[in-house]
Scaffold this active site. Structure first.
Site, short mmCIF file in Angstrom:
data_model
loop_
_atom_site.label_atom_id
_atom_site.label_comp_id
_atom_site.label_asym_id
_atom_site.label_seq_id
_atom_site.Cartn_x
_atom_site.Cartn_y
_atom_site.Cartn_z
N GLU A 301 -0.20 3.69 1.17
CA GLU A 301 0.74 2.70 1.68
C GLU A 301 2.15 3.28 1.85
O GLU A 301 2.84 3.00 2.83
CB GLU A 301 0.78 1.47 0.76
N ARG A 305 3.78 3.60 5.65
CA ARG A 305 4.92 2.70 5.87
C ARG A 305 6.25 3.43 5.76
O ARG A 305 7.10 3.34 6.64
CB ARG A 305 4.88 1.53 4.88
N ASP A 434 -11.78 1.86 7.37
CA ASP A 434 -11.40 1.66 8.77
C ASP A 434 -10.60 2.81 9.39
O ASP A 434 -10.99 3.40 10.40
CB ASP A 434 -10.63 0.35 8.94
N GLU A 570 -3.93 -6.12 14.15
CA GLU A 570 -4.98 -5.30 14.78
C GLU A 570 -5.42 -5.81 16.16
O GLU A 570 -5.63 -5.00 17.08
CB GLU A 570 -6.20 -5.21 13.85
#
Length: 670
Positions: A301, A305, A434, A570
């Site tokens: 993360e 980010r 994913d 998404e």
């Protein structure tokens, strides 16, 4: 007597007259230089002291004036002379031959170098490109500059911006034109770092592109800007400098304590043209963003980010403060890779320099360890320090060789000690797996389409998806991606899987099989239906598809535990890719519907947007009092890009988005 006897009168001078012959014979005037000097000196001595002083003063005054005149005229004369010499040195242009260093941009400096210094330019004189505040057209990478600062001359309520003329210091009002903050300069060619990096990367030869007319902002883009301003108002008023806004309680929540929302939104503000907001956020980054904290952060993360956001903003703005901060956080994340297998731990204490797995397991998720590569590779390219790319490349090479895959599909977990997959037999394109598939393709694109192992793994995985995970729902026969658990198919699809249509379209755009685009078109229709078939017009976090037609049932079924919406990006992301590559306006229309429903059911009047618990209850969607950082970093950014008709607004042949929607440059071989 004395009085009677008077002395003869005294003569004051004697007059002597000579004939010319006598004068010559006696050595008198003969017109020689010596005689003239003696004559002038005799006349000078005959002058009074006052007369001589006046004459000397006049001579001194004239000498001073002469020196001043020479000084003022010297520089223009010198410049004119140099220009003439340069013109004489200029060689005639040869058709088809590029200059050795046309309009070279300064290269980013090495990791331990002063980031404010530039690489020396070629001595060849080149015309300086005009500095023009552009509209969306042809957004370029600027060279790193410490002194680049945005000018905040506009009122915050204005979305209509003006172009700044290169030859004028005063601003001139223009018609509605989007500000992008990009100085129109030649593209900065880039190249991947090699194992022999000793110096910072050198810019390659590029040709200046023809400037295009700015593309005006349309009404839908204006609506996105307004939505962003509203969300930013809530964050600024109630959560400034903190990770996430809680808009209902007018407070904030902390995850890492590093201003996640602010950093995630930096490049969005730049792309939307919000100059004043950007400059204010930049000051916070420069003065208040400190990584010397005793805090555990998630490697994945914080990479996508924070590191991704800083690198992207550095490329768009050219401001080296963002590269300095990126290098700092990058170095602090490196302890995560100190494991027996080189598969990184999930958590890092950025203050202490220690790393560890989660408390409940020694596993890391596959998506997390394989979705940090774009960022670390780019950090190596910019700093000249190969350790970042080396660490993440080792992960990909290791995963490439592992057993336990199912036709290219990977399990969700990997052990940091053994380096082996765990929890075998479960395959999904949703959470925990994913972005592994996404980054296979995007690393291949980022590196100039040279790393064939990445492409092979990606192509094999898509074939695995087709073979094991694709099904059609009833009654509308929507194509969806399910999950496989120990041979059992589940018609469950996370909203996260809606990244896949955009990724497939991106691959097809880069020369992969046309079947990928057909599959992308089918899947993006399904993702849209995950919104359209729900009462609020907003998708839940997870849906289940009906495999058999049942009277009174739609394709989409929603379980109570799955009906929340987190303002995820998404679907809008894939709509952006599909519109960019096909030009089909329906994708813009679908995105517009989604934005309107976000405004209708998630907007908080005092500022900000909130995730909701129940997408099936329009009268009470049950707000959760939390605005995720990715709403500003991804969702609204992709909305704005979707509604733009300018393909050069983040050109997908020049940039690749990380999984947090931060664009990074595609490497171009030297």
């Amino acid at each position: 007597s004395a009085a009677a006897t008077s002395p003869p009168p005294r003569r004051d001078f004697i007059s002597v007259t000579l004939s010319p012959e006598e004068a010559v014979g006696a050595g008198g005037y003969n017109n020689s230089k010596a005689w003239r000097r003696r004559s002038c000196w005799r006349k000078w001595k005959q002058l009074s002291r006052l007369q001589r002083s006046v004459i000397l003063f006049l001579f001194a005054f004239l000498a001073v004036c002469g020196v001043i005149s020479y000084t003022s005229m010297g520089e223009p004369w010198k410049s004119l002379t140099n220009k003439s010499l340069d013109d004489q040195r200029t060689e005639p242009e040869v058709p088809g031959l590029k200059l050795a260093n046309p309009a070279v941009l300064p290269a980013p400096q090495k990791a331990d170098a002063n980031l404010g210094d530039y690489a020396e330019l070629s001595p060849q004189k080149l015309p300086k490109p005009p500095h023009v505040w552009r509209g969306p057209s042809n957004l370029q990478i600027k060279p790193p500059r410490r002194d680049v600062r945005l000018k905040t001359r506009h009122d915050t309520s204005r979305v209509v911006e003006e172009q700044v003329q290169a030859d004028k210091e005063e601003k001139t009002e223009k018609s509605i034109i989007s500000w992008r903050g990009a100085v129109i300069e030649p593209d900065q060619s880039t190249e991947p770092p090699s194992s022999k990096i000793k110096e910072p990367e050198k810019p390659s030869s590029v040709e200046a592109e023809d400037q295009k007319e700015p593309v005006p902002i349309n009404e839908r883009q204006m609506a996105v800007i307004e939505a962003f301003r509203h969300a930013w108002k809530g964050y600024k008023d109630f959560a400034w400098g903190h990770d996430e806004l809680k808009p209902l309680s007018k407070s904030y929540s902390e995850w890492f304590g590093l201003g996640l929302t602010l950093i995630d939104a930096l490049d969005t503000m730049w792309i939307l043209g919000l100059k004043e907001e950007f400059e204010e956020a930049r000051k916070w980054v420069a003065n208040d963003l400190v990584f010397e904290k005793n805090v555990d952060v998630n490697l994945f993360e914080s990479t996508i980010r924070i590191l991704g956001g800083l690198l992207s903003t550095y490329h768009l703005s050219g401001d080296s403060i963002f590269l300095e901060k990126a290098k700092d956080i990058g170095n602090r994340l490196m302890p995560a890779f100190k494991t027996p297998s080189k598969i990184p731990y999930s958590d890092v204490n950025i203050g202490r320099g220690t790393a560890h797995p989660p408390r409940w397991t020694s596993d890391s998720t596959v998506a997390e360890v394989t979705s940090i590569q774009l960022e670390f590779r780019e950090l190596s390219r910019l700093t000249g320090d190969e350790k970042f790319q080396k660490a993440v490349d080792e992960v990909m090479k290791h995963v490439h060789t592992l057993s336990g895959k199912n036709d290219g599909l990977v399990p969700m977990f990997i052990n940091t000690n053994s380096g082996q997959f765990t929890h075998l037999g479960v395959y999904t394109l949703g959470a925990r797996a994913d972005s592994y598939y996404e980054y296979l393709l995007k690393q291949w694109i980022q590196g100039g389409k040279k790393e064939n192992e990445l492409l092979e793994d990606y192509m094999r995985a898509i074939e695995g998806v087709k073979k094991h995970l694709l099904q059609k729902s009833q009654p509308k026969e929507l194509t969806f991606v399910g999950e496989l658990a120990h041979g059992h198919f589940s018609a469950k699809m996370d909203h996260l899987v809606c990244f896949l249509p955009g990724t497939l379209a991106l691959g097809a755009h880069n020369g992969l099989t046309a079947d990928h685009m057909k599959l992308a078109e089918a899947l993006v229709e399904t993702c849209y239906q995950m919104y359209a078939q729900v009462e609020t017009g907003l998708s839940p976090e997870i849906v289940h598809f009906n495999l058999h037609a049942q009277k009174g049932h739609k394709d989409v079924e929603i379980k109570p535990a799955d009906r929340h919406n987190l303002l995820r990006p998404e679907t809008v992301e894939s709509l952006f890719y599909m519109y960019r590559f096909t030009g089909d306006k329906k994708y813009q229309d679908w995105g517009w519907e989604i934005l309107q429903n976000f405004n209708k059911y998630t907007r908080v009047p005092t500022g900000g947007y909130t995730s909701i618990n129940n997408v099936q209850n329009p009268s009470n969607p049950e707000p959760r009092d939390k605005m995720e950082s990715f709403f500003l970093g991804e969702t609204l950014k992709y909305m704005f890009l979707l509604f733009s008709d300018d393909i050069d607004l983040i050109n997908l042949d020049k940039y690749v988005f990380n999984t947090e929607a931060h664009p990074l440059p595609i490497w171009v071989p030297a």
